[in-house]
Design a protein around this motif. Structure first.
Motif, short mmCIF file in Angstrom:
data_model
loop_
_atom_site.label_atom_id
_atom_site.label_comp_id
_atom_site.label_asym_id
_atom_site.label_seq_id
_atom_site.Cartn_x
_atom_site.Cartn_y
_atom_site.Cartn_z
N THR A 121 -2.60 6.36 -0.17
CA THR A 121 -2.88 5.81 -1.20
C THR A 121 -5.08 6.25 0.31
O THR A 121 -4.62 5.83 0.84
CB THR A 121 -3.17 4.15 -1.32
OG1 THR A 121 -1.47 4.38 -1.56
CG2 THR A 121 -4.36 3.53 -2.14
N ILE A 141 -3.08 -4.53 -7.10
CA ILE A 141 -2.15 -4.45 -8.61
C ILE A 141 -0.27 -4.44 -8.29
O ILE A 141 0.43 -4.61 -8.19
CB ILE A 141 -2.55 -2.59 -8.13
CG1 ILE A 141 -3.76 -2.18 -8.98
CG2 ILE A 141 -1.49 -2.19 -9.61
CD1 ILE A 141 -4.19 -1.17 -9.44
N GLU A 142 -0.33 -4.18 -6.63
CA GLU A 142 1.24 -4.15 -6.09
C GLU A 142 1.35 -5.75 -6.46
O GLU A 142 2.12 -5.38 -6.69
CB GLU A 142 0.95 -3.37 -5.04
CG GLU A 142 1.45 -2.01 -5.00
CD GLU A 142 2.06 -1.26 -5.98
OE1 GLU A 142 3.36 -1.30 -5.72
OE2 GLU A 142 1.99 -0.36 -6.62
N LEU A 156 -8.83 3.18 -2.17
CA LEU A 156 -8.23 2.22 -3.10
C LEU A 156 -7.63 1.28 -1.97
O LEU A 156 -6.88 0.41 -3.61
CB LEU A 156 -7.74 3.68 -3.70
CG LEU A 156 -7.90 4.57 -4.49
CD1 LEU A 156 -7.40 5.72 -5.16
CD2 LEU A 156 -9.18 3.99 -5.78
N MET A 157 -7.56 1.03 -1.18
CA MET A 157 -6.37 0.36 -0.71
C MET A 157 -6.69 -0.62 -1.29
O MET A 157 -5.58 -1.77 -1.70
CB MET A 157 -6.65 -0.04 0.62
CG MET A 157 -6.02 1.70 1.62
SD MET A 157 -5.59 1.86 3.28
CE MET A 157 -4.52 2.90 3.94
N VAL A 180 0.81 -1.18 -0.18
CA VAL A 180 -0.05 0.04 -0.10
C VAL A 180 1.02 0.96 0.04
O VAL A 180 1.61 1.25 1.04
CB VAL A 180 -0.82 -0.46 1.28
CG1 VAL A 180 -2.05 1.22 1.22
CG2 VAL A 180 -1.73 -1.27 1.05
N PRO A 181 1.27 1.71 -1.53
CA PRO A 181 1.45 3.14 -1.07
C PRO A 181 1.62 4.17 -0.62
O PRO A 181 0.06 4.12 -0.05
CB PRO A 181 2.06 3.49 -2.63
CG PRO A 181 1.18 2.79 -3.25
CD PRO A 181 0.33 1.34 -2.81
N MET A 190 -5.29 -1.35 -4.64
CA MET A 190 -3.98 -0.80 -4.89
C MET A 190 -2.67 -2.12 -4.53
O MET A 190 -2.03 -3.03 -4.29
CB MET A 190 -3.06 0.68 -3.84
CG MET A 190 -3.56 1.28 -4.56
SD MET A 190 -3.47 2.18 -6.38
CE MET A 190 -1.53 2.30 -5.99
N SER A 209 1.88 -6.90 -9.60
CA SER A 209 2.82 -6.25 -10.59
C SER A 209 4.73 -6.28 -10.06
O SER A 209 5.39 -6.73 -10.33
CB SER A 209 3.23 -4.23 -10.11
OG SER A 209 3.45 -4.47 -8.99
#
Length: 224
Positions: free
Chosen positions: A134, A145-146, A138-139, A130-131, A142, A149
């Protein structure tokens, strides 16, 4: 006539012996010059490159990294660079144009970073998902997505190197095959184009080995 354009990358037997993958170790033939009594220009030049890389990787890894941790990435850079360069010579098998080699380098490296990170720095690894800043809504997205990736990292490392090696070699092969059907005047331009492409491929060989080593260093620095 080639039945398949990619058949130029197929391993082939020489005197009924499959010696193709031995080209991976051909760079070792250049190392004995290090043990000469008087260092050559090549030796001084190579040591300068390694010292520069060591300083850069040390900066990327950060102050908390272990002593000597840059050696694995410098060795990785040297191996890929030698392989990429040797593949530009005729009749030498380009092992870096196969996912068999590139995935063998990328996957265990990434896997060891992940295992080490999740065992020793579990909270730090969760924080990476979690950037900072955020929104709460949206957590969950995210995290997905993270995670994706992160999982595809070894694949992207391997495919990037393989695709770049294949692309240049294919272009050289395609242009080379058109030579016999051309006039002498056009062959002159073809030769100039081939030489320019070889110079470009030499640059790609250096850049891709550097990119592979730097990205591996960055992935390991996230674990600390």
């Amino acid at each position: 006539m080639m039945t398949n354009l990619f058949s130029v990358f197929d391993p082939s037997a020489i005197f009924n012996l499959s010696l193709n993958w031995l080209s991976t170790l051909i760079g070792l033939l250049l190392i004995p010059s290090i043990y000469w009594l008087m260092p050559s220009r090549y030796n001084i030049f190579w040591n300068t490159i390694l010292t520069t890389l060591h300083k850069e990787f040390k900066t990327l890894l950060g102050p908390t990294s272990h002593n000597g941790s840059t050696f694995i990435f410098i060795s990785l850079f040297s191996l890929i660079l030698f392989n990429n360069f040797m593949g530009l010579f005729p009749y030498i098998f380009t092992s870096t144009s196969h996912l068999t080699l590139t995935l063998t380098l990328a996957l265990p490296l990434w896997l060891s970073f992940m295992v080490y990170g999740w065992i020793n720095h579990t909270q730090h690894m969760f924080a990476h998902l979690v950037p900072q800043g955020t929104p709460a809504v949206l957590m969950p997205f995210m995290v997905c997505i993270e995670t994706i990736s992160n999982v595809i990292r070894p694949g992207t490392l391997a495919v990037r190197l393989t695709a770049n090696m294949i692309a240049g070699h294919l272009l050289l092969t395609l242009l080379g095959n058109t030579g016999p059907s051309m006039s002498y005047f056009l062959v002159t331009f073809l030769l100039v184009g081939q030489i320019a492409l070889l110079v470009l491929e030499s640059a790609v060989a250096m850049i891709q080995s550097y990119v592979f080593a730097v990205l591996s260093t960055l992935y390991s620095s996230e674990v600390n």
